[in-house]
Structures are given as C-alpha cells and as structure tokens.
Design a protein around this motif. Structure first.
Motif: not given
Length: 241
Positions: A128-153
């Motif tokens: 929601k913040i990314n859309i309004e502030k027009k931030w680059e979303n890749t940084t956040f998505e990379d962390v999101y995907n890494k947490i999933i790859r690490l099985d949330y550990k």
C-alpha cells in the motif's frame, strides 16, 4: 532517512455498545470505561500478537537491505477488524497503514501458518505504501521471497566464532527466534566447521527486549567449558563438555 524497522500492531478500536455497557454496569465515565475495556479485554491480545509476529518482522529487518527514503525510518502495519482509515500516516518518520485482519482466526493457527500470515500482512501494508510513495518494490519482494525460501526459519549465529584453548574446536552462539519463544544455543564445531553438538542454554520471550540483554560475550573458561555472559556480566550460562 534510512528505513530499517518493521512491525505489526493490533491497535485498540473501541466499540460504542460495549463501552456504554461497561459504563452502565460499573458506573464509570466514558474515559474510565474505555480504559477498563482496554486493560481487561485488549491489552493482552495486543501483547500476544506483537510477540507471536515478531519472529517474522525481525527476520524481515535482518534480511532487509539499506533503503533510503525522504521521511520514513519505520513501518508499522496496523491489523484491524475494519479498515477505517485508508491514509498512510507519518508520525516522526514512522509510517502507519491499516490492513484488514481477524485476530480470532490468527490465534488458532499453528505456528507455521502464523508466520505465513504475519509475512503476508506485513507485505500487504508495505505494498500500500509502495503504491502511494512510488517506491521501488524489488527490495521488499526480495526479502519476502528469501524468507519463504528459508522456510520462515529466523535463526542466525550471534557474535564471532571462538577457538578453544587447544585450538581443536570452536564455539558459536546460535539464536532461533520462533513464534512463542527465543532459544539460544551454544554450538560446538570442529576446526572444519562440522557441528559436534549443541546445548540450549536460554529460553526467553520472542522479543529483543527480553533476550538481547543475555548476549554479552562468549568465553572459553577451560578446554572443556565455554560460557555465555550477559551484557552486564552478572550472569552466565555454561556448556561443559
């Protein structure tokens, strides 16, 4: 500013009928009834939610890269039954944004599902913040995907590895941050880095304010005993092999 902190919150939302009922039953003013309702019916829920989601928000922080912003150092996603404010508010560099959420459904989930839910709530608010502030979303998505790859550990080695006096093995401190507890281990490895054994020495609440004070320094006191000292040096935990 540099954005580096993230949190999930369960803000108190008053219910008019409930407050009026408390006012009538306990002969309290509106302010007194509101305070009573928060203390009796909400404060503990809010605390539990904060503790049980901190493993994911702290993991997000640990894996998050440096991110420069104009005026944001922290994001708090408010998880509410009903979104009554679509705005992104800024309080001295802390952005808050609301997302729809049911605590009753969350609290009955198993720990893995709670981690998954916490991560998705956080990302929903960030997007929601990314859309309004027009931030680059890749940084956040990379962390999101890494947490999933690490099985949330959410686990990491704290401090430096420490060689034994005979230099035939090393000791490290391992932190495992789970939904309901933080576990701190002393792990022994051979000189090639192969784990020999480990011992859980501390179980604490899953929040930095509870466990960080225990992480002072690690020291071999003999070739067979290694100790972890708290920050004040007033308490220690031993691993005697």
């Amino acid at each position: 500013m540099i954005l580096k902190e993230f949190g999930l919150d369960l803000p108190y939302q008053t219910e008019k009928d409930k407050i009026e009922e408390i006012m009538y039953e306990k002969n309290l003013s509106h302010e007194e009834a509101t305070r009573y309702d928060y203390e009796a019916n909400w404060k503990q829920k809010r605390r539990v939610f904060s503790l049980e989601t901190r493993c994911i928000t702290s993991m997000f922080e640990r894996l998050f890269s440096k991110f420069n912003t104009v005026d944001c150092r922290k994001i708090i996603v408010e998880c509410v039954d009903k979104v009554d404010d679509e705005r992104i508010l800024n309080f001295s560099g802390v952005y808050t944004v609301q997302v729809k959420f049911s605590f009753d459904k969350f609290i009955v989930c198993n720990d893995r599902d709670k981690k998954n839910r916490a991560l998705n709530l956080l990302m929903e608010g960030i997007e929601k913040i990314n859309i309004e502030k027009k931030w680059e979303n890749t940084t956040f998505e990379d962390v999101y995907n890494k947490i999933i790859r690490l099985d949330y550990k959410n686990e990491w080695m704290w401090g430096k590895t420490l060689k034994s006096p005979k230099k035939d093995k090393i000791a490290v401190v391992l932190c495992q941050h789970e939904v309901k507890e933080m576990s701190i281990f002393i792990v022994l490895k051979d000189m090639q880095g192969i784990e020999l054994e480990r011992k859980k020495i501390i179980t604490e609440l899953p929040d930095e304010f509870a466990y960080a004070k225990h992480l002072g320094k690690i020291k071999w006191v003999s070739d067979n005993e290694v100790r972890l000292y708290n920050k004040k040096g007033t308490q220690s935990w031993s691993y005697l092999r």
